[in-house]
Design an enzyme around this catalytic site. Sequence first.
Site, PDB file in Angstrom:
ATOM      1  N   GLU A  72       0.767  -1.410  -0.022  1.00 46.03           N
ATOM      2  CA  GLU A  72      -0.066  -0.163   0.003  1.00 46.03           C
ATOM      3  C   GLU A  72       0.904   1.279  -0.010  1.00 46.03           C
ATOM      4  O   GLU A  72       0.560   2.097  -0.588  1.00 46.03           O
ATOM      5  CB  GLU A  72      -0.912   0.083   1.121  1.00 46.03           C
ATOM      6  CG  GLU A  72      -1.926   1.179   1.146  1.00 46.03           C
ATOM      7  CD  GLU A  72      -2.704   1.309   2.242  1.00 46.03           C
ATOM      8  OE1 GLU A  72      -2.803   0.526   3.260  1.00 46.03           O
ATOM      9  OE2 GLU A  72      -3.542   2.237   2.326  1.00 46.03           O
ATOM     10  N   ASP A  94      -0.493  -5.412   3.157  1.00 45.00           N
ATOM     11  CA  ASP A  94      -0.833  -4.220   3.897  1.00 45.00           C
ATOM     12  C   ASP A  94      -0.106  -4.109   5.011  1.00 45.00           C
ATOM     13  O   ASP A  94      -0.066  -5.075   5.979  1.00 45.00           O
ATOM     14  CB  ASP A  94      -2.190  -4.115   3.945  1.00 45.00           C
ATOM     15  CG  ASP A  94      -2.893  -2.823   4.459  1.00 45.00           C
ATOM     16  OD1 ASP A  94      -2.118  -2.048   5.110  1.00 45.00           O
ATOM     17  OD2 ASP A  94      -4.125  -2.682   4.171  1.00 45.00           O
ATOM     18  N   ILE A  96       0.138  -1.905   7.770  1.00 42.92           N
ATOM     19  CA  ILE A  96      -1.071  -2.064   8.855  1.00 42.92           C
ATOM     20  C   ILE A  96      -2.150  -1.712   8.243  1.00 42.92           C
ATOM     21  O   ILE A  96      -2.476  -0.707   7.591  1.00 42.92           O
ATOM     22  CB  ILE A  96      -0.705  -0.485   9.633  1.00 42.92           C
ATOM     23  CG1 ILE A  96       0.673  -0.657  10.295  1.00 42.92           C
ATOM     24  CG2 ILE A  96      -1.486  -0.636  10.777  1.00 42.92           C
ATOM     25  CD1 ILE A  96       1.264   0.654  11.095  1.00 42.92           C
ATOM     26  N   ASP A  97      -3.148  -2.714   8.399  1.00 36.81           N
ATOM     27  CA  ASP A  97      -4.575  -2.439   8.071  1.00 36.81           C
ATOM     28  C   ASP A  97      -5.242  -2.283   9.284  1.00 36.81           C
ATOM     29  O   ASP A  97      -5.409  -2.845  10.283  1.00 36.81           O
ATOM     30  CB  ASP A  97      -5.042  -3.851   7.617  1.00 36.81           C
ATOM     31  CG  ASP A  97      -6.704  -3.379   6.927  1.00 36.81           C
ATOM     32  OD1 ASP A  97      -6.794  -2.641   6.231  1.00 36.81           O
ATOM     33  OD2 ASP A  97      -7.515  -4.497   7.336  1.00 36.81           O
ATOM     34  N   THR A  99      -4.913   1.483  10.428  1.00 36.18           N
ATOM     35  CA  THR A  99      -4.107   2.589  10.726  1.00 36.18           C
ATOM     36  C   THR A  99      -4.778   3.433  11.702  1.00 36.18           C
ATOM     37  O   THR A  99      -4.144   3.877  12.920  1.00 36.18           O
ATOM     38  CB  THR A  99      -3.565   3.404   9.536  1.00 36.18           C
ATOM     39  OG1 THR A  99      -2.777   2.357   8.975  1.00 36.18           O
ATOM     40  CG2 THR A  99      -2.606   4.535  10.102  1.00 36.18           C
ATOM     41  N   ASP A 222      -5.969  -4.898   1.091  1.00 34.03           N
ATOM     42  CA  ASP A 222      -6.953  -4.913   2.187  1.00 34.03           C
ATOM     43  C   ASP A 222      -7.622  -6.531   2.225  1.00 34.03           C
ATOM     44  O   ASP A 222      -7.751  -7.086   3.409  1.00 34.03           O
ATOM     45  CB  ASP A 222      -7.924  -4.061   2.162  1.00 34.03           C
ATOM     46  CG  ASP A 222      -7.725  -2.518   2.009  1.00 34.03           C
ATOM     47  OD1 ASP A 222      -6.875  -2.183   2.985  1.00 34.03           O
ATOM     48  OD2 ASP A 222      -7.926  -1.759   1.052  1.00 34.03           O
TER      49      ASP A 222
HETATM   50  C1  IPD Z   1      -8.573   0.456   6.288  1.00 36.33           C
HETATM   51  C2  IPD Z   1      -9.231  -0.480   6.985  1.00 36.33           C
HETATM   52  C3  IPD Z   1     -10.637   0.038   7.511  1.00 36.33           C
HETATM   53  C4  IPD Z   1     -11.558   0.085   6.272  1.00 36.33           C
HETATM   54  C5  IPD Z   1     -10.865   1.359   5.384  1.00 36.33           C
HETATM   55  C6  IPD Z   1      -9.401   0.656   4.790  1.00 36.33           C
HETATM   56  P1  IPD Z   1      -5.822   0.891   6.378  1.00 36.33           P
HETATM   57  O1  IPD Z   1      -7.376   0.190   5.608  1.00 36.33           O
HETATM   58  O2  IPD Z   1      -9.239  -1.711   6.447  1.00 36.33           O
HETATM   59  O3  IPD Z   1     -11.075  -1.069   8.276  1.00 36.33           O
HETATM   60  O4  IPD Z   1     -12.576   0.394   6.568  1.00 36.33           O
HETATM   61  O5  IPD Z   1     -11.813   1.136   4.066  1.00 36.33           O
HETATM   62  O6  IPD Z   1      -9.053   1.593   3.893  1.00 36.33           O
HETATM   63  O7  IPD Z   1      -6.117   2.434   5.789  1.00 36.33           O
HETATM   64  O8  IPD Z   1      -5.979   0.964   7.708  1.00 36.33           O
HETATM   65  O9  IPD Z   1      -4.899   0.143   5.772  1.00 36.33           O
HETATM   66 CA    CA Z   2      -5.978  -1.340   4.551  1.00 34.56          CA
HETATM   67 CA    CA Z   3      -2.747   0.073   5.539  1.00 36.31          CA
END
Ligand code: IPD
Ligand code: CA
Ligand code: CA
Length: 267
Positions: A72, A94, A96-97, A99, A222
Amino acid sequence: MRKSEVALDHKDLALSVAREAGELIKNYVGGQFQVEEKSSVFDLVTEVDRESELLIRKRINEYNPAHKIIGEEGVDQEDISILLESDDYIWVIDPIDGTTNFVHGLPGYSVSIALVHKKEVILGVVYDPSLDEMFSAEKGKGAFLNGESIHISNIHLLEHSVLSTGFPSDIEGARANVIKGIDEIAPVCSNLRSFGSAALHLAYVATGRLEGFWEYNLNAWDIAAGYLLVKEAGGKVSDLSGSPYHLTTRNILATNGQVHEQLLGRL
Ligand code: IPD
Ligand code: CA
Ligand code: CA
């Protein structure tokens, strides 16, 4: 893990680097780190996201220098098209999913690592450092949590189902669609949850903790790993019009299979 003379198989590499990245992230919890906005005030990135991605890229490169990597925080548009065109090994990560959770000191963030070969996800690992939960799946070999086999739930009625969704950063498009969906689903399901990490939502469907998860506008990093977890745990993953998941699916529905059609009909 250190650069070694011994080859690591892909799964061991993914497990070990997910854990290593998870430790790195956890060491920052409660400390200082830089936070920036990406596409909008709702879309955050930290120096820890970038450090985690660099670490994962470095380890993959050490063991498999010929493999491509789509992460990402280092992605460009050309990278996305190779997912559709290339038969090579491509790691989709990813770093950190979740963040927003991480920035707020909340648990519920994860490291998500998938390996794609011949345009198919063949390996998926999602690691939750807060709970030390390592979810993993290989194509055709089942899904596991900390080494124990996992399976989707057996619930078939929406009124018994706990479902989840996420709140994307695109407020007028994707988030508005999620809110419409909640209006449809909240009155007819047992309850709704939103933990803040799409990868963990998918892992929770795979373990049978949730019956389903839907969201709009997600990216391959994701969902690629979590998709394989759900599939290998016996569940079903499609886009929101019911077409089977593929690597460019962005609007996703993942369920235990039994409530899939009922949710498609309402979303
Ligand atoms: C997000 C997370 C979140 C989701 C967002 C994503 P990120 O990813 O997965 O749960 O609701 O649509 O963008 O930005 O924390 O890698
Ligand atoms: Ca994510
Ligand atoms: Ca992320």
